[in-house]
Motif scaffolding. Structure first.
Motif, PDB file in Angstrom:
ATOM      1  N   PHE A  93     153.893  43.063  14.325  1.00 44.90           N
ATOM      2  CA  PHE A  93     154.063  43.506  15.702  1.00 44.90           C
ATOM      3  C   PHE A  93     153.091  42.827  16.668  1.00 44.90           C
ATOM      4  CE2 PHE A  93     154.638  47.131  12.707  1.00 44.90           C
ATOM      5  CZ  PHE A  93     156.015  47.039  12.630  1.00 44.90           C
ATOM      6  N   THR A  94     152.072  42.177  16.132  1.00 42.42           N
ATOM      7  CA  THR A  94     151.088  41.530  17.000  1.00 42.42           C
ATOM      8  C   THR A  94     151.203  40.010  16.999  1.00 42.42           C
ATOM      9  OG1 THR A  94     149.408  41.487  15.232  1.00 42.42           O
ATOM     10  CG2 THR A  94     149.445  43.420  16.676  1.00 42.42           C
ATOM     11  N   LEU A  95     151.727  39.426  15.920  1.00 44.54           N
ATOM     12  CA  LEU A  95     151.751  37.973  15.801  1.00 44.54           C
ATOM     13  C   LEU A  95     153.146  37.369  15.765  1.00 44.54           C
ATOM     14  CD1 LEU A  95     148.944  37.436  13.100  1.00 44.54           C
ATOM     15  CD2 LEU A  95     148.725  37.450  15.590  1.00 44.54           C
ATOM     16  N   CYS A  96     154.168  38.168  15.453  1.00 45.47           N
ATOM     17  CA  CYS A  96     155.516  37.635  15.239  1.00 45.47           C
ATOM     18  C   CYS A  96     156.411  37.840  16.451  1.00 45.47           C
ATOM     19  CB  CYS A  96     156.188  38.312  14.041  1.00 45.47           C
ATOM     20  SG  CYS A  96     155.407  37.964  12.477  1.00 45.47           S
ATOM     21  N   GLU A  97     157.431  36.988  16.536  1.00 44.71           N
ATOM     22  CA  GLU A  97     158.502  37.229  17.490  1.00 44.71           C
ATOM     23  C   GLU A  97     159.238  38.510  17.067  1.00 44.71           C
ATOM     24  OE1 GLU A  97     159.215  35.783  20.158  1.00 44.71           O
ATOM     25  OE2 GLU A  97     158.462  33.728  20.114  1.00 44.71           O
ATOM     26  N   PRO A  98     159.689  39.330  18.025  1.00 46.00           N
ATOM     27  CA  PRO A  98     160.364  40.588  17.673  1.00 46.00           C
ATOM     28  C   PRO A  98     161.554  40.413  16.728  1.00 46.00           C
ATOM     29  CG  PRO A  98     159.847  40.546  20.011  1.00 46.00           C
ATOM     30  CD  PRO A  98     159.513  39.184  19.483  1.00 46.00           C
ATOM     31  N   GLU A  99     162.344  39.347  16.933  1.00 45.87           N
ATOM     32  CA  GLU A  99     163.511  39.138  16.066  1.00 45.87           C
ATOM     33  C   GLU A  99     163.085  38.853  14.625  1.00 45.87           C
ATOM     34  OE1 GLU A  99     162.824  37.484  18.806  1.00 45.87           O
ATOM     35  OE2 GLU A  99     164.329  38.182  20.248  1.00 45.87           O
ATOM     36  N   GLU A 100     162.019  38.085  14.473  1.00 43.32           N
ATOM     37  CA  GLU A 100     161.507  37.772  13.135  1.00 43.32           C
ATOM     38  C   GLU A 100     160.959  39.017  12.459  1.00 43.32           C
ATOM     39  OE1 GLU A 100     160.068  34.427  10.413  1.00 43.32           O
ATOM     40  OE2 GLU A 100     161.697  34.761  11.807  1.00 43.32           O
ATOM     41  N   ALA A 101     160.249  39.845  13.225  1.00 42.29           N
ATOM     42  CA  ALA A 101     159.704  41.089  12.676  1.00 42.29           C
ATOM     43  C   ALA A 101     160.819  42.019  12.233  1.00 42.29           C
ATOM     44  CB  ALA A 101     158.826  41.779  13.722  1.00 42.29           C
ATOM     45  N   THR A 102     161.857  42.150  13.052  1.00 42.46           N
ATOM     46  CA  THR A 102     162.987  43.018  12.699  1.00 42.46           C
ATOM     47  C   THR A 102     163.682  42.523  11.439  1.00 42.46           C
ATOM     48  OG1 THR A 102     163.338  43.657  15.004  1.00 42.46           O
ATOM     49  CG2 THR A 102     165.204  43.923  13.503  1.00 42.46           C
ATOM     50  N   ALA A 103     163.909  41.217  11.354  1.00 41.36           N
ATOM     51  CA  ALA A 103     164.574  40.648  10.176  1.00 41.36           C
ATOM     52  C   ALA A 103     163.761  40.897   8.915  1.00 41.36           C
ATOM     53  CB  ALA A 103     164.808  39.153  10.375  1.00 41.36           C
ATOM     54  N   PHE A 104     162.447  40.768   9.022  1.00 40.30           N
ATOM     55  CA  PHE A 104     161.600  40.971   7.849  1.00 40.30           C
ATOM     56  C   PHE A 104     161.612  42.436   7.414  1.00 40.30           C
ATOM     57  CE2 PHE A 104     157.558  41.488   5.556  1.00 40.30           C
ATOM     58  CZ  PHE A 104     157.660  40.438   4.653  1.00 40.30           C
ATOM     59  N   LEU A 105     161.514  43.356   8.385  1.00 36.22           N
ATOM     60  CA  LEU A 105     161.556  44.782   8.051  1.00 36.22           C
ATOM     61  C   LEU A 105     162.899  45.163   7.435  1.00 36.22           C
ATOM     62  CD1 LEU A 105     159.770  46.474  11.099  1.00 36.22           C
ATOM     63  CD2 LEU A 105     158.884  46.193   8.783  1.00 36.22           C
ATOM     64  N   ASP A 106     163.991  44.607   7.955  1.00 29.67           N
ATOM     65  CA  ASP A 106     165.315  44.891   7.392  1.00 29.67           C
ATOM     66  C   ASP A 106     165.393  44.423   5.940  1.00 29.67           C
ATOM     67  OD1 ASP A 106     166.168  46.013   9.750  1.00 29.67           O
ATOM     68  OD2 ASP A 106     167.247  44.232  10.452  1.00 29.67           O
ATOM     69  N   ALA A 107     164.908  43.209   5.690  1.00 33.73           N
ATOM     70  CA  ALA A 107     164.945  42.672   4.323  1.00 33.73           C
ATOM     71  C   ALA A 107     164.030  43.464   3.400  1.00 33.73           C
ATOM     72  CB  ALA A 107     164.548  41.196   4.328  1.00 33.73           C
ATOM     73  N   LEU A 108     162.879  43.884   3.920  1.00 29.43           N
ATOM     74  CA  LEU A 108     161.937  44.679   3.129  1.00 29.43           C
ATOM     75  C   LEU A 108     162.554  46.034   2.764  1.00 29.43           C
ATOM     76  CD1 LEU A 108     159.037  43.900   2.303  1.00 29.43           C
ATOM     77  CD2 LEU A 108     158.212  45.273   4.215  1.00 29.43           C
ATOM     78  N   THR A 109     163.297  46.615   3.702  1.00 28.59           N
ATOM     79  CA  THR A 109     163.947  47.902   3.455  1.00 28.59           C
ATOM     80  C   THR A 109     164.977  47.790   2.345  1.00 28.59           C
ATOM     81  OG1 THR A 109     163.644  48.524   5.775  1.00 28.59           O
ATOM     82  CG2 THR A 109     165.278  49.751   4.525  1.00 28.59           C
ATOM     83  N   VAL A 110     165.771  46.735   2.380  1.00 27.96           N
ATOM     84  CA  VAL A 110     166.778  46.528   1.328  1.00 27.96           C
ATOM     85  C   VAL A 110     166.098  46.309  -0.024  1.00 27.96           C
ATOM     86  CG1 VAL A 110     168.587  44.974   0.502  1.00 27.96           C
ATOM     87  CG2 VAL A 110     168.528  45.649   2.915  1.00 27.96           C
ATOM     88  N   ALA A 111     165.029  45.507  -0.029  1.00 24.81           N
ATOM     89  CA  ALA A 111     164.328  45.229  -1.285  1.00 24.81           C
ATOM     90  C   ALA A 111     163.751  46.503  -1.888  1.00 24.81           C
ATOM     91  CB  ALA A 111     163.221  44.213  -1.052  1.00 24.81           C
ATOM     92  N   ALA A 112     163.247  47.386  -1.039  1.00 25.87           N
ATOM     93  CA  ALA A 112     162.620  48.616  -1.534  1.00 25.87           C
ATOM     94  C   ALA A 112     163.646  49.681  -1.891  1.00 25.87           C
ATOM     95  CB  ALA A 112     161.669  49.172  -0.470  1.00 25.87           C
TER      96      ALA A 112
END
Length: 392
Positions: A93-112
């Motif tokens: 949330f401090t270093l990434c573009e919002p779209e990149e952060a959202t994509a990573f959280l979405d992928a992390l959610t699926v993985a978990a």
């Protein structure tokens, strides 16, 4: 201990000792999101095995199950499990573009959350960034099912944190010192790094085998130890070195719209590209690094040197730095926005369509002419290329 310490010094060793069924056989990947979380993830996964594939880019293709598929490439067999540690999740949330952060959280959610998943995910997150994480609905549901709050240390735990390492080092705390230390940090948010720094400084000032109350008072206590040390180091610099220090430290902070301050890891190449003499820059890094106020590491993706503030408390407790940040808040935020746009341009092989145009170019051109911050080389090249493209 803090949340990262609880994971790295507590959870990971327990997992490796078999605290969960067959967990002594798990692969463990540890990463920080940085500015490119998927690149950092790839580097973390490739480090888990000596015979890992050369690349995981085919799996990290933007699909929601990309982390799952990437992990399958590094797991040795169908019974294996990978523990993925995402430390300092707030960097999303401090270093990434919002779209990149959202994509990573979405992928992390699926993985978990996928019932077929052989990935276990642990992340560390500062409490003041909960709201940011909760804005992603699917991740919020996953997170709420597995929160472990790292509560402030109780008095007896603080006592152990001071006395036991001292005993192992062959020194003791003078009568009254322990009570003074604990009284100064008990109930104070974010005081643990200061507690750590004060103990380290006391060890350097020990008299024989004793950490003394007199030395503690001379330091200004827990609250004053870090600030006094930083100010002492700053006062020892020449005028040009002091200006270099201001430029460096204002690059080592990230500011959010909610006025939250957090530290930022900066590539050594970014600092070297500033219009500062190498001798001034090195003097600053040497002075603050030698006293453990700056830490030096390497970027996991590029392998290049990186610098960051050792104690986030410095951003609030060193009065001079706090004033620099307050005075330059708008400039720091504008510089961060320009840096992200510049990184996007460089990441796309300097495609002209990523250059600044129109009113936005005029705004940044005016800002660059007025700010006291020095632009990094890549930022300056990006702005100059935008100006040249319009003039052509």
């Amino acid at each position: 201990s803090g949340k990262s310490s609880a994971v790295r010094s507590g959870l990971i060793p327990a997992i490796r000792k078999g605290a969960l069924p067959e967990s002594d056989q798990w692969l463990i990947a540890t990463m920080l999101p940085g500015t490119m979380p998927f690149a950092e993830l790839e580097a973390a996964l490739l480090r888990t095995r000596i015979d890992a594939p050369e690349s995981l880019l085919d799996q990290l293709d933007g699909s929601t199950d990309q982390i799952l598929r990437a992990v399958l490439r590094v797991l040795p067999n169908e019974r294996s499990t990978l523990l993925l540690i995402v430390d300092h999740l707030a960097e999303l949330f401090t270093l990434c573009e919002p779209e990149e952060a959202t994509a990573f959280l979405d992928a992390l959610t699926v993985a978990a959350g996928d019932h077929r998943s052989r990935v276990r995910v642990v992340s560390t997150l500062r409490a003041d960034f909960y709201a940011e994480a909760l804005r992603n609905p699917s991740f919020a549901r996953t997170m709420s099912d597995g929160i472990v709050n790292v509560a402030p240390m109780a008095p007896e735990e603080l006592e152990e944190a001071a006395s036991q390492p001292a005993a192992r080092a062959g020194v003791r705390l003078e009568g009254g010192l322990e009570a003074a230390l604990i009284g100064d940090v008990l109930g104070e948010p974010g005081a643990l790094p200061l507690f750590q720094f004060a103990l380290t400084d006391l060890f350097d000032r020990r008299v024989g085998d004793t950490l003394t109350l007199e030395a503690y008072r001379a330091m200004g206590g827990v609250d004053g130890a870090l600030s006094r040390k930083a100010e002492y180091l700053y006062e020892g610099l020449s005028d040009s070195e002091q200006e270099a220090a201001r430029q460096v430290f204002l690059r080592l902070v990230t500011l959010t719209d909610t006025h939250t301050r957090s530290r930022r890891r900066v590539a050594g190449s970014e600092l070297l590209s500033l219009d500062l003499t190498v001798t001034d820059l090195q003097a600053v890094l040497d002075a603050f690094g030698s006293q453990r106020l700056l830490t030096f590491d390497r970027n996991d993706v590029t392998g290049s040197p990186a610098v960051e503030v050792a104690h986030e408390a410095m951003l609030h407790r060193w009065d001079r730095l706090a004033q620099w940040i307050s005075d330059a808040r708008t400039d720091v935020q504008s510089n961060a926005a320009l840096r992200m746009l510049s990184n996007d341009w460089w990441a796309h092989d300097r495609e002209p369509k990523y250059l600044l145009t129109g009113g936005r170019l005029e705004d940044y051109q005016t800002w660059a002419g007025e700010t006291t911050l020095i632009l990094a080389g890549r930022e300056r090249e990006f702005l100059d290329a935008s100006i040249d493209a319009v003039q052509d």
